[in-house]
Design an enzyme around this catalytic site. Structure first.
Site, PDB file in Angstrom:
ATOM      1  N   HIS A 287       4.989  -0.892 120.736  1.00  0.00           N
ATOM      2  CA  HIS A 287       4.452  -0.492 122.045  1.00  0.00           C
ATOM      3  C   HIS A 287       5.578   0.133 122.878  1.00  0.00           C
ATOM      4  O   HIS A 287       6.750  -0.217 122.721  1.00  0.00           O
ATOM      5  CB  HIS A 287       3.889  -1.706 122.792  1.00  0.00           C
ATOM      6  CG  HIS A 287       2.794  -2.417 122.064  1.00  0.00           C
ATOM      7  ND1 HIS A 287       1.540  -1.875 121.899  1.00  0.00           N
ATOM      8  CD2 HIS A 287       2.763  -3.629 121.450  1.00  0.00           C
ATOM      9  CE1 HIS A 287       0.786  -2.732 121.219  1.00  0.00           C
ATOM     10  NE2 HIS A 287       1.502  -3.796 120.926  1.00  0.00           N
TER      11      HIS A 287
ATOM     12  N   TYR B  83      -2.715 -13.774 122.317  1.00  0.00           N
ATOM     13  CA  TYR B  83      -2.633 -12.790 121.230  1.00  0.00           C
ATOM     14  C   TYR B  83      -3.083 -13.434 119.910  1.00  0.00           C
ATOM     15  O   TYR B  83      -3.893 -12.864 119.164  1.00  0.00           O
ATOM     16  CB  TYR B  83      -1.194 -12.282 121.068  1.00  0.00           C
ATOM     17  CG  TYR B  83      -0.765 -11.228 122.072  1.00  0.00           C
ATOM     18  CD1 TYR B  83      -1.487 -10.967 123.229  1.00  0.00           C
ATOM     19  CD2 TYR B  83       0.399 -10.490 121.864  1.00  0.00           C
ATOM     20  CE1 TYR B  83      -1.071 -10.007 124.142  1.00  0.00           C
ATOM     21  CE2 TYR B  83       0.817  -9.520 122.775  1.00  0.00           C
ATOM     22  CZ  TYR B  83       0.088  -9.281 123.915  1.00  0.00           C
ATOM     23  OH  TYR B  83       0.508  -8.329 124.813  1.00  0.00           O
TER      24      TYR B  83
ATOM     25  N   HIS C  74      -6.319  -5.610 119.435  1.00  0.00           N
ATOM     26  CA  HIS C  74      -5.182  -6.135 120.200  1.00  0.00           C
ATOM     27  C   HIS C  74      -5.612  -6.405 121.634  1.00  0.00           C
ATOM     28  O   HIS C  74      -5.959  -5.485 122.361  1.00  0.00           O
ATOM     29  CB  HIS C  74      -4.033  -5.130 120.176  1.00  0.00           C
ATOM     30  CG  HIS C  74      -2.681  -5.734 120.449  1.00  0.00           C
ATOM     31  ND1 HIS C  74      -2.429  -6.544 121.531  1.00  0.00           N
ATOM     32  CD2 HIS C  74      -1.520  -5.664 119.757  1.00  0.00           C
ATOM     33  CE1 HIS C  74      -1.155  -6.927 121.492  1.00  0.00           C
ATOM     34  NE2 HIS C  74      -0.586  -6.416 120.420  1.00  0.00           N
TER      35      HIS C  74
ATOM     36  N   GLU D 228       6.472  -5.035 115.913  1.00  0.00           N
ATOM     37  CA  GLU D 228       6.164  -5.066 117.348  1.00  0.00           C
ATOM     38  C   GLU D 228       7.427  -5.076 118.191  1.00  0.00           C
ATOM     39  O   GLU D 228       7.440  -5.626 119.288  1.00  0.00           O
ATOM     40  CB  GLU D 228       5.229  -6.239 117.719  1.00  0.00           C
ATOM     41  CG  GLU D 228       4.497  -5.959 119.033  1.00  0.00           C
ATOM     42  CD  GLU D 228       3.429  -6.965 119.414  1.00  0.00           C
ATOM     43  OE1 GLU D 228       3.174  -7.899 118.660  1.00  0.00           O
ATOM     44  OE2 GLU D 228       2.835  -6.763 120.498  1.00  0.00           O
TER      45      GLU D 228
ATOM     46  N   HIS E 265       3.269  -1.114 114.238  1.00  0.00           N
ATOM     47  CA  HIS E 265       2.963  -1.821 115.478  1.00  0.00           C
ATOM     48  C   HIS E 265       4.158  -1.827 116.432  1.00  0.00           C
ATOM     49  O   HIS E 265       5.015  -2.711 116.383  1.00  0.00           O
ATOM     50  CB  HIS E 265       2.543  -3.260 115.135  1.00  0.00           C
ATOM     51  CG  HIS E 265       2.013  -4.041 116.291  1.00  0.00           C
ATOM     52  ND1 HIS E 265       1.585  -5.339 116.176  1.00  0.00           N
ATOM     53  CD2 HIS E 265       1.832  -3.721 117.594  1.00  0.00           C
ATOM     54  CE1 HIS E 265       1.172  -5.783 117.339  1.00  0.00           C
ATOM     55  NE2 HIS E 265       1.311  -4.833 118.222  1.00  0.00           N
TER      56      HIS E 265
END
Lengths: 335, 335
Positions: free
Chosen positions: A8, A190, A174, A279, A6
């Site tokens: 981004h 979230y 997500h 993340e 995970h």
């Protein structure tokens, strides 16, 4: 091998932001042209001193990498805009993964809109997975940003599940930016989405219909592990399946940013269903002044949780290779 | 002494249901007439074999008792209906507390509506607290049931906080039925509300304005303790107060229905801010077949958590008497 499922692209090149601004001004910038505006050097720089540096410092190897979650902004209703925005964003993570195949495997943003844009979603899923080697996709259970749509168990979602099953890719559930002032995007929306979706699945027969569908719920499953007894009790009282039955198809990532929460997750949820994730570089940056540990250094928490070697292997890479079968193929091909 | 701060009248007499049905059919049943339709015997029976029996079996003494949470249904827009419904519901819990003063202290339902109905809310709060000896009230942060309203930090809520401060009563932040199919009322909406409200408070200066305001967040704080590091990290990054600073005014109840979640709560949140609660007989009934422990027997979890005597005293009654000062007065008067 340590696989972080995970991450981004939160350090995306400036031209991608300009592309989006132009879209929102009503222009129709071209994703192909954008690619020409961003040099390989610019992409290299955008991750070398950020995600790759942090990955190396912490002892990680590879990150599943998707466009910025809050930037997906599926609440914009125009399907053409959504298609071009997903394409541009996915092309960027694809280029990152091409430049650093040992460090990144790409995961797609889907061009969802509040109305669905099913045709566009299926086309982009196919383009990225079959055409570009993407290993998964992020599915927004609330494209409106205001929860104006229907639960993930509604048949309108089924074509996406069919496609994901056929292509052999899991979907990470997500959300993107909240469009309701009651819900802070990073601190409430979230987590609420993670919780709500698990609860949508609990009374449903979705995985009887789609036994091959795999859903990854991020952020440690929202409130779910903390309230696991609540879900077991509700299920017993109402005659639903036990929440553990969902674990054939549902997985939790480890984006939980303190040791006690982390320990709850890995003590409670079977190791077969926990996927290592940080993340990073995401919502929460910096270090806990009391411990010196960076909030999102979830590998430090995993080390401190003292798993068995078998659990460690499952959580850090075994599960990822199983849940994301195209990742295993991709790694075999590049090695 | 064991004080359970979170119980609802979920075994309410049938005439109360008929009252509500009549309201929703457009009739205007009278709360005073309802009182005449329900005998003391009927009220006694409604709790003796239920809440009181369970309380005794588990070793509890007293329960803060409010009308059924999902029944508040603040999404009905008519203020007159809301006023009469709150009055009828509050009168019933008042009668329970009059018949069993050693076992129940009443907590009010407020006649909120999506538009606010501030006048009615303030009148009912005053009537119940000053007139009937209620010790607190439930405040619904989402009277619309669809999160169509504004966050609890919006000035439109301030008159309620002023009144609560003046009257010396805390507010439990508790939603009612969800009016959005994405959110299961008991398995998602309740927990999402707890999480969302904590996050609304974090960047705000609400408690600088209302230093005497006390808010109780039920269900163990939703996802908050599990994600405590996320809130600390977000706060540091954005320059907000640390979440621990909210603990001057914010308290969590212990309605968490399994040992690992319970342990996380009581290990992480200072004992001064944890209030014993079960929410029995509530959403989750029955026993875990693996342990034989009833899901909502949160006193069993507290015992197993092996607190110090000081923490035990704080969690089981000390905090309740401090956070609900009118409860202390009430108990002193009845002893």
């Amino acid at each position: 091998m340590i696989i972080d499922v995970h991450g981004h692209y939160t350090t995306e090149p400036e031209p991608l932001h300009r592309f989006r601004s132009a879209q929102l001004r009503g222009e129709a910038p071209s994703a192909a042209a954008l690619n020409g505006q961003v040099s390989d050097e610019e992409i290299r720089e955008s991750v070398e001193e950020h995600q790759i540096r942090v990955l190396r410092e912490r002892g990680g190897d590879l990150m599943l990498f998707s466009p910025r979650a809050s930037g997906m902004a599926h609440h914009e209703p125009d399907a053409g805009i959504a298609n071009a925005w997903a394409q541009a964003s996915n092309d960027m993570v694809h280029r990152v993964s091409q430049l650093f195949p040992a460090h990144f495997a790409p995961v797609a943003q889907l061009p969802q809109t509040p109305e669905g844009n099913l045709e566009g979603v299926l086309a982009e899923l196919k383009r990225t997975v079959e055409g570009l080697g993407f290993v998964g996709a992020n599915l927004n259970p609330d494209p409106s940003g205001t929860w104006a749509g229907v639960p993930l168990t509604d048949p309108s979602w089924f074509p996406i599940y069919e496609a994901a099953e056929d292509l052999g890719v899991p979907l990470m559930v997500h959300v993107s930016t909240a469009c309701n002032p009651n819900f802070h995007t990073l601190g409430a929306h979230y987590l609420n989405a993670d919780t709500s979706v698990f609860m949508q699945l609990l009374p449903s027969d979705l995985f009887t219909r789609f036994p091959g569908l795999k859903l990854v719920i991020p952020h440690g499953g929202g409130a779910v592990p903390y309230h696991w007894g609540r879900y077991r009790g509700l299920a017993m009282r109402h005659g639903w399946q036990d929440p553990s039955e969902l674990l054939r198809n549902v997985f939790f990532d480890t984006a939980v940013y303190h040791q006690p929460g982390y320990d709850l997750l890995v003590d409670l949820i079977p190791a077969s269903n926990v996927l290592f994730a940080s993340e990073m570089l995401g919502a929460v940056r910096g270090a806990d002044p009391e411990t010196g540990v960076e909030w999102d250094d979830t590998l430090a928490y995993l080390r401190s949780s003292q798993r068995s070697q078998a659990d460690w292997d499952a959580i850090t890479h075994g599960n990822a290779l199983r849940v994301y079968p195209r990742l295993a193929v991709r790694l075999a091909g590049s090695s």
